[in-house]
Design an enzyme around this catalytic site. Structure first.
Site, PDB file in Angstrom:
ATOM      1  N   ARG A 164      20.337  90.778  36.004  1.00 30.11           N
ATOM      2  CA  ARG A 164      20.807  91.743  35.017  1.00 30.11           C
ATOM      3  C   ARG A 164      20.410  93.174  35.413  1.00 30.11           C
ATOM      4  NH1 ARG A 164      22.767  87.810  34.777  1.00 30.11           N
ATOM      5  NH2 ARG A 164      23.042  86.331  33.077  1.00 30.11           N
ATOM      6  N   SER A 238      23.815  88.693  24.384  1.00 29.46           N
ATOM      7  CA  SER A 238      22.386  88.436  24.601  1.00 29.46           C
ATOM      8  C   SER A 238      21.620  89.753  24.632  1.00 29.46           C
ATOM      9  CB  SER A 238      22.183  87.677  25.922  1.00 29.46           C
ATOM     10  OG  SER A 238      22.838  86.434  25.885  1.00 29.46           O
ATOM     11  N   GLU A 334      18.222  93.665  27.425  1.00 23.91           N
ATOM     12  CA  GLU A 334      19.371  93.784  28.306  1.00 23.91           C
ATOM     13  C   GLU A 334      20.132  95.091  28.080  1.00 23.91           C
ATOM     14  OE1 GLU A 334      22.143  90.722  28.982  1.00 23.91           O
ATOM     15  OE2 GLU A 334      20.658  89.137  29.158  1.00 23.91           O
TER      16      GLU A 334
END
Length: 338
Positions: A164, A238, A334
């Site tokens: 990520r 998420s 994130e």
């Protein structure tokens, strides 16, 4: 190039948070980026690149010049006996791009179906789902330097992909704008099924040799059951990365709670399920102000209606402290908090 003053960004971020851009320019071609760079005033102004708004939490109005990426286009670049290479404009919706490749008979992206956001934002986050990451299918991309206006093509190594993460969240953050992305879909196609939810689908259906379209449908079904539709409930998918720990850390956590969900990695470390850690701390369904934790998936924070960025920020930090206090693990967000 058209400069739009005082633009509400609420429709342009999937969490539905209120914020106003002092000035916004819609980027529909590389020439628009160069026009901004060459402008006597805008060229020197701080800039904020906005794609689909699915990975950003807006906590304030934006004095920066907001560059809204809306470059469209999709095409076949090349096809060999080893791969199909396709190119997309950075403003194309990621899910639509996945569906288009399947419609053309070019499988390989089906595990990443229904991920929100645009194609141009996908390399920034190195998006991934169900055992596949963007870097696994990446060929190259074009980016325009926001200082010089020069177009640069970067390969996977130059993008410095990680979990990520990429160079666009590090050294090139705020310094470049991705215009086009090329993906390599390998031939012959091989399904990626080594993920618990997909294994369950195979058992439920009795189909142990699904084709790409079936996997696409399964992934859409799984994600729809777990994750709220941003068009109905504001969210960014998420919210926290799954933490990666050493074998020693994993054993210590298992000793305290043997039910912790964990997955072995090739390098010997373990990935822990962030959603499980959050749920274990009792956060599922909880609310702070108008921001809350989704009652079906603790990894997702949602807008209960009328949420502001500071409420999301407060909730996220409270969850981080709670998980750290119980498990000694510091969860990393994130989305980018602005």
């Amino acid at each position: 190039m058209q400069i739009e003053p005082g633009v509400s960004l609420k429709p342009y971020n999937t969490f539905g948070l209120p914020a106003v851009a002092g000035q916004l320019v819609r980027i529909r071609a590389e020439a628009d980026v160069r026009a901004v760079v060459d402008h006597p005033e805008l060229g020197l102004a701080p800039k904020f690149v906005l794609g689909g708004g699915s990975n950003v939490i807006l906590t304030r109005d934006m004095p920066e010049l907001v560059l809204k990426v809306e470059i469209l286009g999709k095409r076949l670049v090349a096809e060999t006996d080893k791969a199909v290479i396709v190119e997309f404009g950075a403003g194309e919706r990621w899910h639509d791009a996945v569906a288009w490749t399947l419609d053309q008979g070019w499988p390989g992206l089906e595990n990443m179906a229904l991920i929100p956001g645009t194609v141009g934002a996908a390399p920034v986050q190195n998006i991934g789902a169900y055992g596949l990451e963007l870097q696994d299918r990446f060929e190259s991309l074009d980016t325009v330097d926001l200082v010089t206006g020069r177009t640069v093509t970067l390969n996977a190594a130059q993008c410095k992909f990680a979990y990520r993460n990429s160079i666009f969240k590090q050294a090139l953050a705020g310094k470049s704008l991705i215009t086009r992305v090329r993906l390599r879909l390998p031939k012959p196609w091989q399904p990626m099924l080594g993920y618990l939810d997909l294994e369950r689908k195979m058992e439920e259906t009795g189909n142990h040799q699904p084709d790409a379209r079936t996997i696409f449908d399964w992934v859409c079904s799984i994600r729809s059951a777990k994750l709220p539709d941003p068009a109905r409930i504001g969210n960014v998918g998420s919210f926290f990365k799954n933490p990666v720990v050493t074998p020693e850390q994993c054993r210590d956590i298992i000793a305290r709670d043997p039910h912790v969900v964990h997955y072995p990695l090739e390098d010997g470390r373990f990935k822990l399920a962030a959603g499980w850690l959050i749920d274990a701390c009792g956060w599922k369904g909880k609310t702070v102000g108008h921001a809350g934790v989704y009652d079906k998936q603790a990894l997702v924070l949602v807008n209960r209606g009328g949420a502001i960025g500071s409420e999301v920020q407060t909730l996220a930090r409270a969850i981080q402290e709670s998980v750290y206090g119980r498990f000694g693990i510091r969860l990393e967000m994130e989305p980018v908090m602005v």
